[in-house]
Design a protein around this motif. Structure first.
Motif, short mmCIF file in Angstrom:
data_model
loop_
_atom_site.label_atom_id
_atom_site.label_comp_id
_atom_site.label_asym_id
_atom_site.label_seq_id
_atom_site.Cartn_x
_atom_site.Cartn_y
_atom_site.Cartn_z
N ALA A 31 0.81 -1.21 0.00
CA ALA A 31 0.00 0.00 0.00
C ALA A 31 0.84 1.26 0.00
CB ALA A 31 -0.93 -0.01 1.20
N ASP A 32 2.07 1.17 0.51
CA ASP A 32 2.89 2.36 0.68
C ASP A 32 3.91 2.59 -0.43
OD1 ASP A 32 1.72 3.25 3.04
OD2 ASP A 32 2.99 1.97 4.28
N ALA A 33 4.38 1.53 -1.07
CA ALA A 33 5.47 1.73 -2.02
C ALA A 33 5.64 0.54 -2.95
CB ALA A 33 6.79 1.97 -1.27
N LEU A 34 6.29 0.82 -4.07
CA LEU A 34 6.78 -0.22 -4.98
C LEU A 34 8.30 -0.13 -4.98
CD1 LEU A 34 5.63 -1.24 -8.50
CD2 LEU A 34 7.99 -0.47 -8.19
N THR A 35 8.95 -1.28 -4.86
CA THR A 35 10.41 -1.31 -4.91
C THR A 35 10.86 -2.26 -6.01
OG1 THR A 35 10.54 -3.04 -3.22
CG2 THR A 35 10.65 -0.76 -2.47
#
Length: 274
Positions: A31-35
């Motif tokens: 939900a917070d980030a794509l890495t």
């Protein structure tokens, strides 16, 4: 939610990166980030991250820390919450005993708690907003704990804490990773300016599976280790933990899908007082 995968691909091309290939080399998204693990144009392993508003200011503190206790910043696109950093290894503090993991984090506090940066939000301001919130009552959160947290928060704000420092804001078992140039480096900060005693709570709420059957004892041991090794003020650190846990509980108490989190937060708030 923005198309982070498309943005990541755009930045890979723009910044002349090469996405890693093979098993486990693809992007990871929550939900917070794509890495995305990548290599730079000169072949150095790196990590591309497309974050969210939760990570506003990440590029600023990574640049300020300049690799001392945290991964180095290589490039950033602040408007799109994108950062390219050196890549730390996959090994996290979950590989250590609780006591050793807390000792590592306590050592990082001294390196990461640099002087406050005017570009960052203030933890005190966020706390004042919580105190002004008229919708704090919830059947899931005992009223006595809410009143205790409100009193502690008011006291902390009235008393002050001397010079504010930069808080990592998200320092726990999974956001400290083994690296080649240093034994352990912090990743994924959610930085704010605040009291140095107010960076403890994340270490008490994570790696929950590792303390099954001995939760309260383990939380207390983590707390004491962090306080002792880092030389924190025990009373202030305890007060901040209680405030943070009750505030977090009230923020999600109406969500049926977050009931386990409420239980966890309240367990921590009670354990540090036992």
């Amino acid at each position: 939610m923005p198309d982070r995968a498309a943005l990541a691909q755009h930045l890979i091309e723009q910044w002349r990166l090469r996405a890693d290939e093979g098993l486990g080399a693809g992007p990871e998204e929550d939900a917070d980030a794509l890495t995305q693990p990548v290599h730079t144009s000169d072949g150095a392993p790196a990590r591309l991250k497309i974050g969210s508003a939760a990570f506003t200011g990440e590029h600023l503190v990574l640049r300020r820390w300049a690799g001392d206790g945290a991964v180095r910043l290589l490039r950033a696109d602040p408007h799109r919450h994108a950062v390219l950093t050196e890549r730390a290894g996959p090994t996290t503090l979950a590989s250590l005993t609780d006591t050793d993991a807390c000792a590592v984090v306590a050592g990082l506090y001294a390196r990461l708690h640099v002087s406050a940066m005017p570009q960052l939000p203030s933890a005190a301001d966020t706390l004042r907003c919580w105190l002004d919130d008229a919708s704090l009552d919830s059947p899931a959160v005992p009223r006595r704990l809410v009143e205790q947290a409100r009193t502690l928060a008011s006291d902390l704000l009235a008393d002050g804490a001397g010079a504010e420092v930069v808080l990592h804001g998200n320092l726990h078992f999974s956001t400290v990773r083994a690296a080649e140039r240093a034994p352990w480096l912090a990743v994924d900060p959610r930085p704010v300016n605040g009291d140095r005693n107010d960076d403890v709570a994340p270490m008490l709420t994570h790696h929950w599976d590792g303390i099954a059957g001995r939760v309260r004892e383990a939380i207390r041991q983590r707390f004491w280790t962090l306080v002792d090794v880092a030389g924190l003020d025990e009373d202030r650190a305890r007060a901040w933990v209680i405030v943070r846990m009750v505030a977090a509980s009230t923020s999600v108490a109406t969500r049926a899908d977050r009931a386990d989190e409420v239980t966890r937060f309240l367990t921590v708030a009670k354990a540090v007082q036992d």
